[in-house]
Design a protein around this motif. Structure first.
Motif, PDB file in Angstrom:
ATOM      1  N   ALA A 143     -14.877  19.073 -20.767  1.00 14.64           N
ATOM      2  CA  ALA A 143     -16.010  18.604 -21.571  1.00 14.64           C
ATOM      3  C   ALA A 143     -16.978  19.747 -21.874  1.00 14.64           C
ATOM      4  O   ALA A 143     -17.620  19.750 -22.928  1.00 14.64           O
ATOM      5  N   ASP A 146     -15.553  21.663 -24.853  1.00  6.72           N
ATOM      6  CA  ASP A 146     -15.756  20.853 -26.064  1.00  6.72           C
ATOM      7  C   ASP A 146     -17.226  20.832 -26.484  1.00  6.72           C
ATOM      8  O   ASP A 146     -17.541  20.898 -27.674  1.00  6.72           O
ATOM      9  N   GLN A 147     -18.101  20.732 -25.487  1.00  2.00           N
ATOM     10  CA  GLN A 147     -19.537  20.703 -25.779  1.00  2.00           C
ATOM     11  C   GLN A 147     -19.985  21.990 -26.458  1.00  2.00           C
ATOM     12  O   GLN A 147     -20.725  21.963 -27.447  1.00  2.00           O
ATOM     13  N   GLU A 149     -18.136  24.079 -28.170  1.00  2.00           N
ATOM     14  CA  GLU A 149     -17.568  24.149 -29.524  1.00  2.00           C
ATOM     15  C   GLU A 149     -18.402  23.313 -30.504  1.00  2.00           C
ATOM     16  O   GLU A 149     -18.695  23.749 -31.628  1.00  2.00           O
ATOM     17  N   THR A 150     -18.803  22.119 -30.063  1.00  2.00           N
ATOM     18  CA  THR A 150     -19.630  21.238 -30.904  1.00  2.00           C
ATOM     19  C   THR A 150     -20.973  21.891 -31.214  1.00  2.00           C
ATOM     20  O   THR A 150     -21.445  21.888 -32.357  1.00  2.00           O
ATOM     21  N   SER A 163      -9.026  27.112 -22.882  1.00  2.00           N
ATOM     22  CA  SER A 163      -8.502  25.871 -22.311  1.00  2.00           C
ATOM     23  C   SER A 163      -8.489  25.956 -20.792  1.00  2.00           C
ATOM     24  O   SER A 163      -8.618  27.048 -20.205  1.00  2.00           O
TER      25      SER A 163
END
Length: 452
Positions: A143, A146-147, A149-150, A163
């Motif tokens: 997470a 992903d956070q 990247e967002t 990854s």
């Protein structure tokens, strides 16, 4: 920010200003109150002792006793010593290296580290005009990758993907290669957080540090943990040489213990402060300006810089020209004003920087970004016709608008009242030559006044 400490210092300094002359006795009383105020603010005891000792040493000399306004002279000493405790001058990042300048960001879990990486990337892009690449070496929390990247997409910077099956050192080295080949000015590397400083965390980040030799190693700490933030940074610095500290959640810190303790305990400068969750809520740390804020003197320099960066002069000029032509101020214009205030950090952020104004405990919650968002949501729930002709908004329409915006009918009534007040103010300005002043103010970087 630091409302409790500012309030206590405000009372102390008010008493000082009324003193015709200072004696050993009233200096002693003042220092006792300063000591209590700092301890209540969760400032580390060694810092408090050193701070008050230096003030006393300077206060009993000619610098104060020989002054025509001894109270004011002592206030200046308190300001100067606050500034010294926090580091005297702003410490910018060292970016004058062969690109890419690598910034390694570390911190405990929950300190706001990943959000801070995005804030720093945005600051470097907008203020320093740097091209920035960010990456995450937090292989323990998908997470977190992903956070970041967002957030990178949100602030408009490049993201190097990683990854959980990769090694942190491998990710970092590949990111450096990518930054170099694509000619990025700065690479920011986010690292894994932990619930506490442990051997595994320190070993991993030491390996990272040795593999990429970063230009800056910044430690992110939650200012609301008070002097514990300073102690955590010290433990971390004992194992890995830091170049600076970033204090987060400063807007929610009513005490100020971390800001006043961390420099003296770690010997490392605070380089930035983060306020709020938005990626624009990020400032270079200026000890002199924060000392002024703590003493209730405001921070006009930061306010002017913020206006220059975030205030939309084109929109304000369009509004001024529209009103000058005799057109009325409408709810669409009012919504734009709300958006402008939100862009500049909300009303409480502006009040915090104005001299002589401090919000009592709890009041900041009533004038924060959420309040501006609620007002904007109410206007968004209106039809185009209702925005053009607010006088048609009667009982049934108010119920529909409140339901659509998730607010109460009373809040709709309050917004309409605030809008009516601002509409009258704009009308008076157009009749009394105030618009010429408004146009001059826009060119000087000042926003139209809000009726709050």
């Amino acid at each position: 920010m630091f409302n409790n400490l500012t309030g206590r210092f405000g009372q102390i300094l008010k008493q000082l200003r009324g003193q015709a002359r200072l004696t050993d006795e009233n200096i002693k009383d003042t220092l006792r109150e300063v000591r209590v105020a700092l301890l209540e603010a969760d400032v580390a005891l060694p810092v408090v002792r050193d701070f008050t000792a230096k003030i006393q040493q300077r206060a009993i000399g000619q610098e104060v006793m020989g002054s025509l306004t001894p109270g004011q002279a002592l206030i200046k000493i308190v300001h100067d010593e606050l500034m010294i405790v926090m580091g005297e001058a702003a410490q910018d990042l060292k970016l004058d290296v062969r690109p890419p300048a690598v910034i390694l960001v570390a911190g405990l879990q929950g300190s706001g580290k990943t959000t801070t990486v995005a804030k720093l990337a945005r600051w470097l892009t907008e203020r320093q005009k740097k091209s920035v690449l960010v990456t995450s070496t937090d292989i323990y929390r998908p997470a977190a990758i992903d956070q970041l990247e967002t957030l990178a997409n949100e602030v408009g910077v490049a993201f190097y993907p990683s990854s959980t099956d990769q090694d942190p050192v491998f990710i970092a080295k590949k990111a450096v290669e990518q930054a170099r080949s694509r000619l990025f000015d700065v690479l920011i590397i986010d690292t894994a957080g932990r619930l506490h400083v442990d051997e595994q965390m320190m070993a991993e980040i030491k390996n990272l540090h040795e593999a990429i030799t970063p230009t800056e190693t910044l430690f992110v700490v939650d200012s609301m943990t008070g002097q514990d933030a300073a102690n955590t940074a010290r433990v971390f610095n004992d194992s890995l040489a830091l170049t600076g500290i970033i204090l987060t959640k400063v807007d929610g810190d009513a005490r100020g213990g971390a800001a006043l303790s961390i420099r003296q305990i770690t010997g490392k400068p605070i380089k930035f402060i983060g306020m709020g969750e938005k990626t624009v809520a990020f400032e270079l740390f200026h000890p002199d300006r924060l000392a002024s804020r703590i003493l209730g003197m405001g921070d006009i320099l930061s306010l002017v810089e913020e206006l220059e960066q975030k205030f939309d002069k084109d929109e304000a000029e369009k509004l001024a020209k529209k009103l000058k032509k005799g057109k009325s101020f409408g709810l669409e214009d009012f919504r734009q004003q709300l958006q402008q205030m939100s862009k500049m950090g909300g009303i409480s952020s502006l009040i915090d920087k104005l001299p002589g104004i401090s919000l009592p405990a709890g009041a900041a919650e009533q004038v924060n970004d959420r309040e501006l968002a609620r007002l904007e949501a109410i206007i968004n729930s209106m039809t185009h016709q209702e925005r053009r002709r607010p006088e048609i908004i009667k009982s049934s329409r108010k119920k529909r608008i409140s339901a659509g915006s998730g607010t109460q009918v009373q809040e709709v009534n309050r917004l309409l009242k605030q809008f009516s007040q601002m509409q009258k103010m704009m009308k008076q300005m157009s009749h009394k030559g105030g618009l010429d002043k408004l146009m001059r103010g826009i060119k000087g970087g000042l926003p139209p006044r809000m009726p709050f």
